[in-house]
Design an enzyme around this catalytic site. Structure first.
Site, short mmCIF file in Angstrom:
data_model
loop_
_atom_site.label_atom_id
_atom_site.label_comp_id
_atom_site.label_asym_id
_atom_site.label_seq_id
_atom_site.Cartn_x
_atom_site.Cartn_y
_atom_site.Cartn_z
N LYS A 22 0.85 -1.21 0.00
CA LYS A 22 0.00 0.00 0.00
C LYS A 22 0.88 1.25 0.00
O LYS A 22 0.66 2.18 -0.77
CB LYS A 22 -0.87 0.01 1.24
N ASN A 23 1.92 1.25 0.84
CA ASN A 23 2.71 2.46 1.01
C ASN A 23 3.73 2.69 -0.10
O ASN A 23 4.41 3.72 -0.13
CB ASN A 23 3.40 2.46 2.38
N CYS A 118 -4.80 8.80 9.72
CA CYS A 118 -5.02 8.06 10.99
C CYS A 118 -4.84 9.02 12.17
O CYS A 118 -4.10 9.99 12.10
CB CYS A 118 -3.96 6.97 11.13
N ARG A 123 0.99 14.31 12.89
CA ARG A 123 1.30 14.15 11.45
C ARG A 123 1.59 15.51 10.79
O ARG A 123 0.91 15.94 9.86
CB ARG A 123 0.15 13.46 10.72
N ASP A 306 4.99 0.56 11.95
CA ASP A 306 3.76 -0.06 11.43
C ASP A 306 3.61 -1.51 11.87
O ASP A 306 2.58 -2.12 11.60
CB ASP A 306 3.72 0.00 9.90
N ARG A 398 -8.36 -0.40 4.88
CA ARG A 398 -7.49 0.61 4.24
C ARG A 398 -6.16 -0.01 3.83
O ARG A 398 -5.53 0.45 2.89
CB ARG A 398 -7.21 1.76 5.21
C1 EPZ Z 1 4.36 6.92 6.15
O1 EPZ Z 1 3.60 7.95 6.77
C2 EPZ Z 1 3.43 5.71 6.09
N1 EPZ Z 1 2.26 6.04 5.28
C3 EPZ Z 1 2.99 5.31 7.50
O2 EPZ Z 1 2.21 4.13 7.38
C4 EPZ Z 1 4.25 5.00 8.32
O3 EPZ Z 1 3.87 4.70 9.65
C5 EPZ Z 1 5.19 6.20 8.31
O4 EPZ Z 1 5.50 6.56 6.94
C6 EPZ Z 1 6.49 5.91 9.04
O5 EPZ Z 1 7.13 4.82 8.47
C7 EPZ Z 1 2.36 6.02 3.93
O6 EPZ Z 1 3.42 5.75 3.38
C8 EPZ Z 1 1.11 6.35 3.17
P1 EPZ Z 1 6.52 10.26 8.22
P2 EPZ Z 1 4.20 9.46 6.80
O7 EPZ Z 1 6.41 11.51 7.42
O8 EPZ Z 1 4.85 9.75 5.50
C9 EPZ Z 1 7.56 13.48 11.65
C10 EPZ Z 1 0.42 2.70 7.80
O9 EPZ Z 1 -0.02 2.17 8.84
N2 EPZ Z 1 7.29 14.45 10.57
O10 EPZ Z 1 7.75 9.44 8.11
O11 EPZ Z 1 3.13 10.36 7.27
C11 EPZ Z 1 6.33 13.33 12.50
O12 EPZ Z 1 6.70 13.45 13.84
C12 EPZ Z 1 0.85 4.15 7.83
O13 EPZ Z 1 0.55 2.11 6.71
C13 EPZ Z 1 7.57 15.79 10.82
O14 EPZ Z 1 7.99 16.15 11.90
O15 EPZ Z 1 5.29 9.30 7.92
C14 EPZ Z 1 5.84 11.92 12.22
O16 EPZ Z 1 5.32 11.43 13.41
C15 EPZ Z 1 0.67 4.80 9.19
N3 EPZ Z 1 7.35 16.69 9.82
C16 EPZ Z 1 7.12 11.20 11.80
O17 EPZ Z 1 7.89 12.21 11.14
C17 EPZ Z 1 6.88 16.31 8.58
O18 EPZ Z 1 6.75 17.18 7.69
C18 EPZ Z 1 6.92 10.08 10.80
O19 EPZ Z 1 6.20 10.64 9.73
C19 EPZ Z 1 6.58 14.96 8.36
C20 EPZ Z 1 6.79 14.03 9.37
#
Ligand code: EPZ
Length: 419
Positions: A22-23, A118, A123, A306, A398
């Site tokens: 999915k991701n 979620c 986020r 995840d 999802r």
């Molecule tokens: C991706 O989300 C995945 N989703 C998530 O999977 C996954 O948990 C996550 O990466 C971490 O591996 C998709 O790929 C669609 P991040 P994303 O940006 O991109 C900080 C699932 O269950 N952050 O790496 O939103 C913030 O603290 C889902 O399949 C900032 O500070 O993850 C966040 O908690 C859930 N500023 C942490 O990074 C930003 O601009 C991780 O977020 C962006 C993020």
């Protein structure tokens, strides 16, 4: 509304086929905007999140043809114009914010509502916006909307304060058609990033450093439509690995990339689960008595956030004390209260959860609060004594393709019923 009814206690047998990730598919579908051409995504997982992002592209003028039988999605983005996407569509799924990069790349501007997703954490999108600004775009935030505009994107060096998956993907997609060279430092290294980069390179992009924390993108003039098959879903694979461990079963899992799932295999091996890899197939043996362990979620190649909730279900049934520390999302313990309804002995202490494993969970009525929490409740129900009813299973749909069929095929007594 629908719920799952699961009768615990079955030993699993046979084999399960893992779907594409999915991701990986979500950013790849967003990236089709960049070429203004026809693309075919093969072996595409037919998931709610995939339908949401294809609806977003359709609302922008793309032609989408979804063939559920042969799991192919044909996407023609030649007809896309720079228009607004309805905010309820974008707010439905955080992943739809991934169209921002491709849209500003192709049209020089785009406006959309702050992303939803979620409820596992705030986020933020500050790192996405830092990247767009570094490439010369102007960013305006008002009334819950994000507006990004530029006359021309110019390559730049960007350091990500956190190796954000989405920010790395959005910036990469903004840089592929920019003028000059872009370097993303402290980039996320998740396999799904590499798959997006590979997709972009096959369309004609020039991305190097794939699989490292430093990505170099040399801008090109245009990209062409291609056919592409995304990588397997390492999180679905890990979920079924834990299904084998929690039911003390031995099963075969087809569709494994050993490198992508290495951190999960390392920790499950520490617990006493047996692994026999043969190409993309895995024979997993969960029949041993398992040992408690400590887990700390980290960006890849660390233990994936995840898989945190699914691991907590397993550790809830392993005698001894285990500690899980969640370092990525600040609110990703919502499954704890539901597991406790099933008799789990878990105490939350800040970003950590202390788990005292017990012999047997009890079936109960529980609620899926988010995608992976829902998966964790399914796993707990497999082991529990009696019947478990899981509500709000749209969260699970999802990210898991026909999970009840896959579980039934390996011996689980599960049914999806209207409620
Ligand atoms: C991706 O989300 C995945 N989703 C998530 O999977 C996954 O948990 C996550 O990466 C971490 O591996 C998709 O790929 C669609 P991040 P994303 O940006 O991109 C900080 C699932 O269950 N952050 O790496 O939103 C913030 O603290 C889902 O399949 C900032 O500070 O993850 C966040 O908690 C859930 N500023 C942490 O990074 C930003 O601009 C991780 O977020 C962006 C993020």
């Amino acid at each position: 509304m629908e719920k799952f009814i699961i009768k615990g206690g079955s030993t699993l047998r046979g084999e399960v086929n893992i779907s594409a990730a999915k991701n990986a598919v979500l950013p790849i579908i967003a990236a089709t905007i960049l070429c203004g051409d026809k693309c075919i995504i093969k072996n595409c997982p037919m998931l709610l999140d995939v339908y949401v992002i294809t609806d977003v592209l359709k609302s922008l003028g793309a032609k989408i043809n979804i063939n559920k039988i042969n799991r192919e999605i044909a996407i023609d983005t030649s007809g896309i114009i720079d228009s607004e996407v309805s905010s309820d569509l974008v707010r439905k799924m955080r992943g739809s914010f991934l169209i921002m990069g491709p849209m500003i790349s192709r049209f020089g501007k785009f406006k959309t509502s702050f992303p939803g997703g979620c409820n596992i954490g705030t986020r933020p999108i500050d790192l996405h916006l830092k990247g767009f600004k570094a490439l010369g775009a102007e960013v305006k935030l008002n009334h819950g909307y994000v507006e990004v505009s530029t006359t021309k994107l110019i390559g730049s060096k960007i350091y990500l304060d956190f190796p954000s998956v989405g920010a790395t993907e959005n910036i990469m997609m903004s840089a592929v058609l920019a003028e000059g060279e872009t370097i993303i430092e402290n980039a996320a290294e998740e396999p799904e990033i590499g798959d997006l980069a590979e997709f972009l390179n096959q369309m004609g992009a020039k991305i190097t450093g794939i699989g490292t924390d430093t990505l170099k993108i040399v801008g090109v003039k245009n990209l062409n439509g291609i056919s592409y098959e995304p990588i397997y879903d390492r999180i679905e694979a890990g979920t079924f690995m834990i299904a084998a461990g929690i039911t003390k079963s031995k099963i075969k899992i087809n569709g494994i990339n050993k490198e992508h799932i290495r951190p999960v295999v390392a920790k499950l091996t520490e617990m006493g689960i047996g692994f026999e890899f043969k190409g993309q197939e895995l024979l997993i043996d969960g029949r041993n008595d398992l040992k408690p362990i400590d887990i700390k979620t980290m960006p890849y190649p660390g233990f994936p956030t995840d898989m945190q909730s699914q691991m907590m279900s397993l550790l809830s049934c392993v005698c001894g004390t285990s500690v899980i520390t969640e370092t990525i999302f600040e609110n990703r313990f919502m499954h704890v209260i539901e597991l406790k309804r099933m008799g789990a002995n878990i105490k939350i202490d800040g970003r950590s959860a202390v788990i005292e494993g017990i012999n047997k969970l009890n079936g109960a009525e529980v609620k899926a609060t988010d995608l992976r929490a829902g998966a964790a409740l399914i796993l707990a129900a497999l082991e529990a004594d009696g019947e478990t009813e899981i509500y709000d299973i749209h969260h699970i749909d999802r990210g898991y393709v026909e999970i009840e069929n896959k579980l039934q095929d390996i011996g689980v007594k599960i049914q999806r019923v209207k409620c």
